[in-house]
Design a protein around this motif. Structure first.
Motif, PDB file in Angstrom:
ATOM      1  N   ILE A 175      19.167 -28.275  26.971  1.00  4.81           N
ATOM      2  CA  ILE A 175      19.369 -27.447  26.513  1.00  4.81           C
ATOM      3  C   ILE A 175      19.757 -25.945  27.527  1.00  4.81           C
ATOM      4  CG2 ILE A 175      17.348 -28.345  25.203  1.00  4.81           C
ATOM      5  CD1 ILE A 175      15.858 -26.045  25.836  1.00  4.81           C
ATOM      6  N   GLY A 176      20.383 -25.503  26.098  1.00  5.11           N
ATOM      7  CA  GLY A 176      20.955 -23.679  26.570  1.00  5.11           C
ATOM      8  C   GLY A 176      22.072 -23.417  25.990  1.00  5.11           C
ATOM      9  N   PRO A 177      22.395 -22.605  26.103  1.00  2.37           N
ATOM     10  CA  PRO A 177      23.108 -21.294  24.922  1.00  2.37           C
ATOM     11  C   PRO A 177      24.980 -22.186  24.977  1.00  2.37           C
ATOM     12  CG  PRO A 177      22.768 -20.275  26.584  1.00  2.37           C
ATOM     13  CD  PRO A 177      22.162 -21.536  27.431  1.00  2.37           C
ATOM     14  N   ASN A 178      25.341 -21.910  23.697  1.00  3.25           N
ATOM     15  CA  ASN A 178      26.757 -22.454  24.011  1.00  3.25           C
ATOM     16  C   ASN A 178      27.174 -21.471  25.180  1.00  3.25           C
ATOM     17  OD1 ASN A 178      26.095 -23.441  22.038  1.00  3.25           O
ATOM     18  ND2 ASN A 178      27.418 -22.223  20.226  1.00  3.25           N
ATOM     19  N   GLY A 179      28.405 -22.694  26.069  1.00  6.01           N
ATOM     20  CA  GLY A 179      28.975 -22.200  26.471  1.00  6.01           C
ATOM     21  C   GLY A 179      28.451 -22.099  28.232  1.00  6.01           C
ATOM     22  N   GLY A 180      27.190 -22.619  28.153  1.00  3.22           N
ATOM     23  CA  GLY A 180      26.288 -22.264  29.572  1.00  3.22           C
ATOM     24  C   GLY A 180      26.717 -23.605  30.323  1.00  3.22           C
ATOM     25  N   GLY A 181      26.888 -24.500  30.164  1.00  2.00           N
ATOM     26  CA  GLY A 181      27.289 -24.577  31.491  1.00  2.00           C
ATOM     27  C   GLY A 181      26.756 -26.763  31.374  1.00  2.00           C
ATOM     28  N   LYS A 182      26.269 -27.334  30.034  1.00  2.00           N
ATOM     29  CA  LYS A 182      25.835 -28.251  29.781  1.00  2.00           C
ATOM     30  C   LYS A 182      26.791 -29.441  29.437  1.00  2.00           C
ATOM     31  CE  LYS A 182      23.872 -27.756  25.798  1.00  2.00           C
ATOM     32  NZ  LYS A 182      24.559 -26.082  25.746  1.00  2.00           N
ATOM     33  N   THR A 183      27.639 -29.483  29.335  1.00  2.00           N
ATOM     34  CA  THR A 183      29.026 -30.724  29.584  1.00  2.00           C
ATOM     35  C   THR A 183      29.480 -30.542  31.240  1.00  2.00           C
ATOM     36  OG1 THR A 183      29.569 -30.837  26.500  1.00  2.00           O
ATOM     37  CG2 THR A 183      31.297 -31.430  28.140  1.00  2.00           C
ATOM     38  N   THR A 184      29.860 -29.065  31.256  1.00  2.00           N
ATOM     39  CA  THR A 184      30.402 -28.956  32.765  1.00  2.00           C
ATOM     40  C   THR A 184      29.645 -30.377  33.741  1.00  2.00           C
ATOM     41  OG1 THR A 184      31.628 -27.580  32.455  1.00  2.00           O
ATOM     42  CG2 THR A 184      31.220 -27.426  34.962  1.00  2.00           C
ATOM     43  N   LEU A 185      27.882 -29.844  33.056  1.00  2.00           N
ATOM     44  CA  LEU A 185      27.140 -30.234  34.862  1.00  2.00           C
ATOM     45  C   LEU A 185      27.295 -32.188  34.055  1.00  2.00           C
ATOM     46  CD1 LEU A 185      24.606 -30.493  36.499  1.00  2.00           C
ATOM     47  CD2 LEU A 185      23.643 -30.603  33.963  1.00  2.00           C
ATOM     48  N   ILE A 186      27.228 -32.289  32.790  1.00  2.00           N
ATOM     49  CA  ILE A 186      27.283 -34.163  32.568  1.00  2.00           C
ATOM     50  C   ILE A 186      27.976 -34.726  32.954  1.00  2.00           C
ATOM     51  CG2 ILE A 186      25.502 -34.306  30.721  1.00  2.00           C
ATOM     52  CD1 ILE A 186      27.092 -34.457  28.828  1.00  2.00           C
ATOM     53  N   LYS A 187      29.038 -34.192  32.928  1.00  2.00           N
ATOM     54  CA  LYS A 187      30.812 -34.440  33.423  1.00  2.00           C
ATOM     55  C   LYS A 187      31.390 -34.574  34.600  1.00  2.00           C
ATOM     56  CE  LYS A 187      33.882 -33.266  29.138  1.00  2.00           C
ATOM     57  NZ  LYS A 187      34.846 -32.870  29.037  1.00  2.00           N
ATOM     58  N   THR A 188      30.380 -33.870  35.279  1.00  2.00           N
ATOM     59  CA  THR A 188      30.309 -33.786  36.968  1.00  2.00           C
ATOM     60  C   THR A 188      29.510 -34.967  37.499  1.00  2.00           C
ATOM     61  OG1 THR A 188      30.560 -30.941  36.607  1.00  2.00           O
ATOM     62  CG2 THR A 188      29.872 -32.091  38.886  1.00  2.00           C
ATOM     63  N   ILE A 189      28.307 -34.780  36.979  1.00  2.00           N
ATOM     64  CA  ILE A 189      27.792 -36.163  36.901  1.00  2.00           C
ATOM     65  C   ILE A 189      28.201 -37.565  37.055  1.00  2.00           C
ATOM     66  CG2 ILE A 189      25.880 -37.644  36.159  1.00  2.00           C
ATOM     67  CD1 ILE A 189      24.529 -35.081  35.688  1.00  2.00           C
ATOM     68  N   LEU A 190      29.502 -38.118  35.562  1.00  2.00           N
ATOM     69  CA  LEU A 190      30.064 -38.683  35.124  1.00  2.00           C
ATOM     70  C   LEU A 190      31.665 -39.347  36.491  1.00  2.00           C
ATOM     71  CD1 LEU A 190      30.022 -38.039  32.008  1.00  2.00           C
ATOM     72  CD2 LEU A 190      29.095 -40.519  32.755  1.00  2.00           C
ATOM     73  N   GLY A 191      31.611 -37.676  37.211  1.00  2.00           N
ATOM     74  CA  GLY A 191      32.683 -37.669  37.610  1.00  2.00           C
ATOM     75  C   GLY A 191      34.043 -37.752  37.322  1.00  2.00           C
ATOM     76  N   LEU A 192      33.743 -36.755  36.115  1.00  2.00           N
ATOM     77  CA  LEU A 192      34.693 -36.039  35.383  1.00  2.00           C
ATOM     78  C   LEU A 192      35.032 -35.291  36.146  1.00  2.00           C
ATOM     79  CD1 LEU A 192      34.118 -37.392  31.542  1.00  2.00           C
ATOM     80  CD2 LEU A 192      35.638 -38.634  33.485  1.00  2.00           C
ATOM     81  N   ILE A 193      34.916 -34.294  36.453  1.00  2.00           N
ATOM     82  CA  ILE A 193      34.987 -33.073  37.324  1.00  2.00           C
ATOM     83  C   ILE A 193      34.519 -32.857  37.943  1.00  2.00           C
ATOM     84  CG2 ILE A 193      34.587 -30.606  37.452  1.00  2.00           C
ATOM     85  CD1 ILE A 193      34.501 -30.430  33.854  1.00  2.00           C
ATOM     86  N   LYS A 194      35.281 -32.203  39.634  1.00  2.87           N
ATOM     87  CA  LYS A 194      35.034 -32.870  41.014  1.00  2.87           C
ATOM     88  C   LYS A 194      33.858 -30.985  40.829  1.00  2.87           C
ATOM     89  CE  LYS A 194      36.351 -33.121  45.451  1.00  2.87           C
ATOM     90  NZ  LYS A 194      37.899 -33.531  46.386  1.00  2.87           N
ATOM     91  N   PRO A 195      32.621 -30.814  41.636  1.00  2.00           N
ATOM     92  CA  PRO A 195      32.546 -29.754  42.333  1.00  2.00           C
ATOM     93  C   PRO A 195      33.222 -29.082  43.290  1.00  2.00           C
ATOM     94  CG  PRO A 195      30.950 -32.126  42.398  1.00  2.00           C
ATOM     95  CD  PRO A 195      32.454 -32.478  42.167  1.00  2.00           C
ATOM     96  N   VAL A 196      33.075 -27.579  42.821  1.00  2.00           N
ATOM     97  CA  VAL A 196      33.927 -27.152  43.742  1.00  2.00           C
ATOM     98  C   VAL A 196      32.902 -26.751  45.422  1.00  2.00           C
ATOM     99  CG1 VAL A 196      34.139 -24.652  44.071  1.00  2.00           C
ATOM    100  CG2 VAL A 196      34.691 -25.162  42.172  1.00  2.00           C
ATOM    101  N   MET A 197      31.613 -26.784  45.156  1.00  2.00           N
ATOM    102  CA  MET A 197      30.702 -26.564  46.503  1.00  2.00           C
ATOM    103  C   MET A 197      29.892 -28.179  46.183  1.00  2.00           C
ATOM    104  SD  MET A 197      30.210 -22.800  47.244  1.00  2.00           S
ATOM    105  CE  MET A 197      29.224 -23.172  49.098  1.00  2.00           C
TER     106      MET A 197
END
Length: 249
Positions: free
Chosen positions: A33-55
């Motif tokens: 859960i979390g507020p809109n724009g808090g990064g929920k979708t970014t987190l799951i896309k990073t787990i899926l490998g769709l976004i590469k972590p900066v660190m």
């Protein structure tokens, strides 16, 4: 199953996640859960490998041993689907088995039999040949959920799965997720805090960083601290609501 350590991620040159630490276990049912724009979708896309972590680092495990990857099924947000794409319900679900065949090979009889089983499980009998553009929102979500589970993945990730689901199927959706959870781990992203708390085993609030809670016995203070505004959960029978208290922003 997954160990995330000191992860930071950016989207469109803006840091969305910072110093995220999170563990996901076999047959876990994690609500995010979390507020809109808090990064929920970014987190799951990073787990899926769709976004590469900066660190940071994401380590996968299979049978308790480090692995390069695990099998995952993904149900994206409804508004990311092109309903004009000429593909049928059967083809949508079948596409979830693409990794099970040779790149230029055909789907086998067993693959088609598996799809038939999933179609029945999703309550889509008689709609196999219908184009996705002719489906209701709820029917399309069911087809996409079928695609996410047809390959028997180790982890299923669902991004706002109840959006556009018809009320008749909503209760069945969570029954299905509980059944699926007997077979694999689930990450469920939702803005509907009350419904999430009724169905998941653990909860994580994503608001630039992650605050993890090992069960669903969270307090109003915990929610307010993570959402940065007053929040109250009010239950009306089986229809919980999220109420935002008065706040300036």
């Amino acid at each position: 199953m997954i160990q995330i350590e000191s992860l930071s991620a950016a989207y469109e040159n803006r840091t969305v996640l910072r110093d995220v630490n999170l563990s996901i276990y076999e047959k876990d049912f994690l609500g995010i859960i979390g507020p809109n724009g808090g990064g929920k979708t970014t987190l799951i896309k990073t787990i899926l490998g769709l976004i590469k972590p900066v660190m940071g680092n994401i380590q996968f495990y299979r049978n308790g041993q480090p692995a390069e990857s695990i099998t995952m099924g993904y149900l994206p947000q409804y508004n990311s689907i092109d309903r004009k794409f000429p593909i049928s319900v059967e083809e949508v679900i079948l596409s979830g088995l693409s990794g099970k065949k040779a790149l230029i090979g055909k789907f086998s009889r067993e693959h088609h039999a598996k799809v038939h089983t999933v179609v029945k499980r999703m309550g889509l009998q008689g709609l196999e040949k219908r184009a996705i553009g002719q489906l209701s929102g709820g029917q399309l979500q069911r087809a996409l959920l079928g695609r996410a589970i047809v390959s028997d993945p180790q982890l299923v990730i669902l991004d706002e799965p109840s959006t556009y689901i018809d009320k008749q199927f909503e209760a069945r959706l969570y029954e299905l997720l509980n059944e699926i959870n007997q077979e694999c781990a689930i990450i469920l992203v939702s803005h509907d805090i009350g419904t999430v708390l009724q169905n998941v085993k653990s909860i994580a609030c994503v608001n630039e960083t992650v605050d993890y809670h090992p069960d669903t016995g969270i307090t109003t203070e915990w929610l307010e601290r993570n959402f940065h505004c007053p929040i109250e959960i009010v239950g009306h029978g089986t229809l919980p609501h999220r109420v935002l208290g008065k706040h300036e922003h």
